[in-house]
Scaffold this active site. Structure first.
Site, PDB file in Angstrom:
ATOM      1  N   ASP A  21     -53.247 -13.008  27.561  1.00 55.94           N
ATOM      2  CA  ASP A  21     -53.136 -14.072  28.570  1.00 55.94           C
ATOM      3  C   ASP A  21     -52.189 -15.182  28.123  1.00 55.94           C
ATOM      4  OD1 ASP A  21     -53.614 -15.063  31.060  1.00 55.94           O
ATOM      5  OD2 ASP A  21     -55.585 -15.893  30.625  1.00 55.94           O
ATOM      6  N   LYS A  40     -49.467 -17.757  28.262  1.00 58.68           N
ATOM      7  CA  LYS A  40     -48.778 -18.548  29.291  1.00 58.68           C
ATOM      8  C   LYS A  40     -48.932 -20.014  28.894  1.00 58.68           C
ATOM      9  CE  LYS A  40     -52.919 -18.547  32.137  1.00 58.68           C
ATOM     10  NZ  LYS A  40     -53.524 -18.420  33.431  1.00 58.68           N
ATOM     11  N   ASN A  93     -52.284 -21.936  28.706  1.00 57.01           N
ATOM     12  CA  ASN A  93     -53.271 -21.658  27.659  1.00 57.01           C
ATOM     13  C   ASN A  93     -52.817 -22.141  26.289  1.00 57.01           C
ATOM     14  OD1 ASN A  93     -55.110 -20.568  29.383  1.00 57.01           O
ATOM     15  ND2 ASN A  93     -54.466 -18.454  29.088  1.00 57.01           N
ATOM     16  N   ASP A 142     -58.494 -20.268  25.476  1.00 55.11           N
ATOM     17  CA  ASP A 142     -58.852 -19.272  26.482  1.00 55.11           C
ATOM     18  C   ASP A 142     -58.661 -17.836  25.990  1.00 55.11           C
ATOM     19  OD1 ASP A 142     -59.689 -17.996  28.681  1.00 55.11           O
ATOM     20  OD2 ASP A 142     -58.239 -18.844  30.081  1.00 55.11           O
ATOM     21  N   THR A 190     -52.075 -12.909  33.933  1.00 52.69           N
ATOM     22  CA  THR A 190     -51.556 -13.760  34.994  1.00 52.69           C
ATOM     23  C   THR A 190     -50.295 -13.102  35.533  1.00 52.69           C
ATOM     24  OG1 THR A 190     -52.516 -15.681  33.980  1.00 52.69           O
ATOM     25  CG2 THR A 190     -50.669 -16.073  35.461  1.00 52.69           C
TER      26      THR A 190
HETATM   27  N1  LIG Z   1     -60.099 -27.037  23.188  1.00 57.54           N
HETATM   28  C1  LIG Z   1     -59.688 -27.690  24.262  1.00 57.54           C
HETATM   29  N2  LIG Z   1     -59.290 -28.967  24.178  1.00 57.54           N
HETATM   30  C2  LIG Z   1     -58.872 -29.633  25.275  1.00 57.54           C
HETATM   31  N3  LIG Z   1     -58.809 -29.085  26.517  1.00 57.54           N
HETATM   32  C3  LIG Z   1     -59.192 -27.814  26.659  1.00 57.54           C
HETATM   33  C4  LIG Z   1     -59.661 -27.041  25.557  1.00 57.54           C
HETATM   34  N4  LIG Z   1     -59.956 -25.812  26.003  1.00 57.54           N
HETATM   35  C5  LIG Z   1     -59.677 -25.806  27.317  1.00 57.54           C
HETATM   36  N5  LIG Z   1     -59.218 -27.012  27.727  1.00 57.54           N
HETATM   37  C6  LIG Z   1     -58.809 -27.392  29.096  1.00 57.54           C
HETATM   38  O1  LIG Z   1     -59.599 -26.704  30.036  1.00 57.54           O
HETATM   39  C7  LIG Z   1     -58.787 -25.833  30.833  1.00 57.54           C
HETATM   40  C8  LIG Z   1     -59.558 -24.582  31.156  1.00 57.54           C
HETATM   41  O2  LIG Z   1     -59.880 -23.916  29.937  1.00 57.54           O
HETATM   42  P1  LIG Z   1     -59.927 -22.346  29.844  1.00 57.54           P
HETATM   43  O3  LIG Z   1     -58.610 -21.794  30.315  1.00 57.54           O
HETATM   44  O4  LIG Z   1     -60.380 -21.947  28.508  1.00 57.54           O
HETATM   45  O5  LIG Z   1     -61.065 -22.064  30.893  1.00 57.54           O
HETATM   46  P2  LIG Z   1     -61.281 -20.784  31.747  1.00 57.54           P
HETATM   47  O6  LIG Z   1     -62.581 -20.972  32.447  1.00 57.54           O
HETATM   48  O7  LIG Z   1     -61.172 -19.583  30.883  1.00 57.54           O
HETATM   49  O8  LIG Z   1     -60.092 -20.852  32.734  1.00 57.54           O
HETATM   50  P3  LIG Z   1     -59.414 -19.666  33.484  1.00 57.54           P
HETATM   51  O9  LIG Z   1     -60.291 -19.357  34.646  1.00 57.54           O
HETATM   52  O10 LIG Z   1     -58.104 -20.254  33.875  1.00 57.54           O
HETATM   53  O11 LIG Z   1     -59.284 -18.530  32.551  1.00 57.54           O
HETATM   54  C9  LIG Z   1     -57.539 -25.591  30.005  1.00 57.54           C
HETATM   55  O12 LIG Z   1     -56.452 -25.260  30.802  1.00 57.54           O
HETATM   56  C10 LIG Z   1     -57.375 -26.950  29.315  1.00 57.54           C
HETATM   57  O13 LIG Z   1     -56.743 -27.863  30.178  1.00 57.54           O
END
Ligand SMILES: Nc1ncnc2c1ncn2[C@@H]1O[C@H](COP(=O)(O)OP(=O)(O)OP(=O)(O)O)[C@@H](O)[C@H]1O
Length: 484
Positions: free
Chosen positions: A296, A298, A301, A314, A332
């Site tokens: 993933d 991009k 992430n 992620d 994606t």
């Molecule tokens: N360790 C971190 N520190 C700060 N912000 C974070 C962190 N991890 C995630 N985020 C924020 O939260 C958002 C979503 O996180 P993540 O992509 O892990 O969630 P997800 O539920 O897997 O999303 P997706 O459905 O897009 O896969 C990230 O794009 C980022 O902006």
């Protein structure tokens, strides 16, 4: 979650293949200005552009102005104009050295698989550039040293019993604002009630995870993140659950998403793109050596820590693999490798394809196969015709051509020398890989944050979400998520 804007005026939305919305391009790509097809017919022009770049002290760009190459030789914009992407001295010094090298030829087509296997790619590169045997030996030595260094890092894996299971719960944290939202919940900034440090907690609603058939992905994410230990990968400190939710406690990457920086800058100067690409390559190299495919890659992430280094987050699609044993259609759309779209078995090579897309997107401001129409996007990927903007250097094009190979037996990263073909590619000639790995390099951009204060100014503002976590009544799916 951020709203993308490659483009300036489209209303299309592209979603993750597994059904979740991820990129929302709200504009069509500016028709890429006079593009070059694969090879450098404008090499003379490019050389002069490269010259301009290397003599420039500026690795910066402003908001919202597009950073054309000419801008790079002008003084950096003031702080009020946009993010400062500062100079990287070591790269800059080496950058002028790059100009003394003959530029890497892109006139020749990539070698066929039989050619690739019958002779060493780098020997061929060196023949192409007409360098001496001494230089060739130097390069071999440099490569051997690098492999040693990388091997040390590759072996760092956290012990399997490293777990905080049962020791913490959401009651140990003050839940602050939302940093991002995902398909199953949101990521909150939190402060530990014990050590007062700030963390990011990813909250996933168990029911959504189950309904969207993401149990395996979620358990893989937890398992993989709990084992990996790399400077450019987020640290998972622990996990726990309440009746309805799963929680993953990670370090808080204060600098926000690289995605946001890229959209503000429109596109990155080559040296900046090279820096971020180098950090990603080391992280992918590490994962692949530990039999993990990330799947993933991009800019959304990739977060920046307080110092301006990348942190990959992620791991929802990361998977342990041995050989060609992935079949799941995930990722994606813009970044999907052709073998994934064709539903063929695929492996780590898919990540190197995504790296090619990532480098293109950083340099151009839009991904190479972009289309508002998802079917057309897939068609573009399968056809593999790439129009490189004129301002791309010939060596960057050469690298992307080697990464964006539809035939995985020809794709860099997937040949017998693995990631070393990428690491040793002439585009990275001015990169000190040891300094990158040890983070002893000046970063191009330091996020303007008050470090350690829970400063979330680099993240989009979200409406306050649910924080009534911690319920114990009617626990759901405890058997399915017993590892959390
Ligand atoms: N360790 C971190 N520190 C700060 N912000 C974070 C962190 N991890 C995630 N985020 C924020 O939260 C958002 C979503 O996180 P993540 O992509 O892990 O969630 P997800 O539920 O897997 O999303 P997706 O459905 O897009 O896969 C990230 O794009 C980022 O902006």
């Amino acid at each position: 979650m951020q709203t993308a804007a490659y483009p300036a005026s489209s209303t299309d939305q592209t979603s993750k293949v597994d059904g979740y919305m991820d990129r929302q391009p709200d504009g069509t790509p500016k028709s890429p200005p006079q593009e070059q097809k694969n090879n450098g017919s404008e090499q003379e022009e490019q050389k002069s552009v490269e010259k301009t770049n290397s003599s420039s002290n500026v690795y910066s760009s402003g908001i919202p102005a597009a950073l054309d190459e000419a801008t790079m030789s002008q003084p950096a914009p003031s702080a009020s104009e946009g993010p400062q992407v500062e100079s990287m001295q070591s790269m800059q010094e080496a950058g002028s050295a790059e100009q003394q090298q003959p530029s890497f030829s892109t006139d020749k087509p990539a070698p066929s698989s039989s050619e690739a296997s019958s002779r060493s790619t780098e020997t061929q590169q060196y023949r192409n550039t007409g360098r001496s045997a001494d230089n060739f030996r130097d390069r071999q030595l440099r490569k051997a040293r690098l492999v040693q260094l990388l091997d040390l890092q590759r072996k760092r894996i956290r012990p399997a019993d490293h777990t905080t299971k049962g020791r913490y719960g959401i009651q140990d944290f003050d839940c602050l604002q939302t940093l991002g939202t995902g398909s199953f919940g949101r990521v909150h900034l939190v402060q530990s009630k014990h050590n007062r440090l700030f963390y990011a907690i990813k909250v996933l609603e168990k029911r959504k995870v189950v309904d969207m058939k993401q149990v395996e992905h979620t358990c893989d994410e937890r398992h993989i993140l709990s084992r990996v230990q790399h400077p450019f990968i987020t640290i998972l400190w622990g996990t726990f659950q309440d009746a309805k939710n799963l929680f993953m406690v990670m370090d808080f990457a204060e600098g926000g998403e690289l995605f946001s920086l890229l959209r503000k800058c429109h596109r990155f100067p080559e040296k900046v793109a090279k820096f971020y690409a180098a950090e990603v390559i080391l992280a992918l190299d590490y994962l692949h050596h530990n039999q993990i495919v990330y799947r993933d890659l991009k800019p959304e992430n990739l977060l920046l820590d307080r110092f301006g280094h990348l942190k990959i987050v992620d791991f929802g699609f990361a998977k342990r693999v041995s050989t060609n044993n992935c079949f799941t259609l995930c990722g994606t759309p813009d970044y999907l490798a052709p073998e994934i779209i064709s539903l063929k078995p695929y492996n780590k090579a898919a990540d190197w394809w995504s790296l090619g897309i990532f480098i293109f997107e950083m340099l151009a401001g839009y991904p190479p196969f972009y289309s508002e129409n998802p079917m057309k996007l897939y068609e573009n990927i399968l056809e593999g015709n790439i129009s490189y903007p004129q301002y791309f250097s010939s060596s960057s094009i050469d690298l992307m051509n080697h990464l964006l190979q539809r035939d995985i037996t020809n794709r860099y990263g997937n040949l017998k020398d693995g990631s070393m073909d990428i690491i040793m590619h002439p585009w990275f000639r001015d990169i000190s890989w040891d300094k990158i790995l040890t983070r002893k390099i000046e970063v191009p951009y330091v996020p303007p944050i008050r470090a350690g204060m829970g400063d979330s100014s680099q993240f989009e503002a979200y409406a306050t979400g649910p924080t009534n976590y911690g319920g114990t009544e009617n626990p759901e799916f405890t058997d399915i998520f017993q590892d959390f």
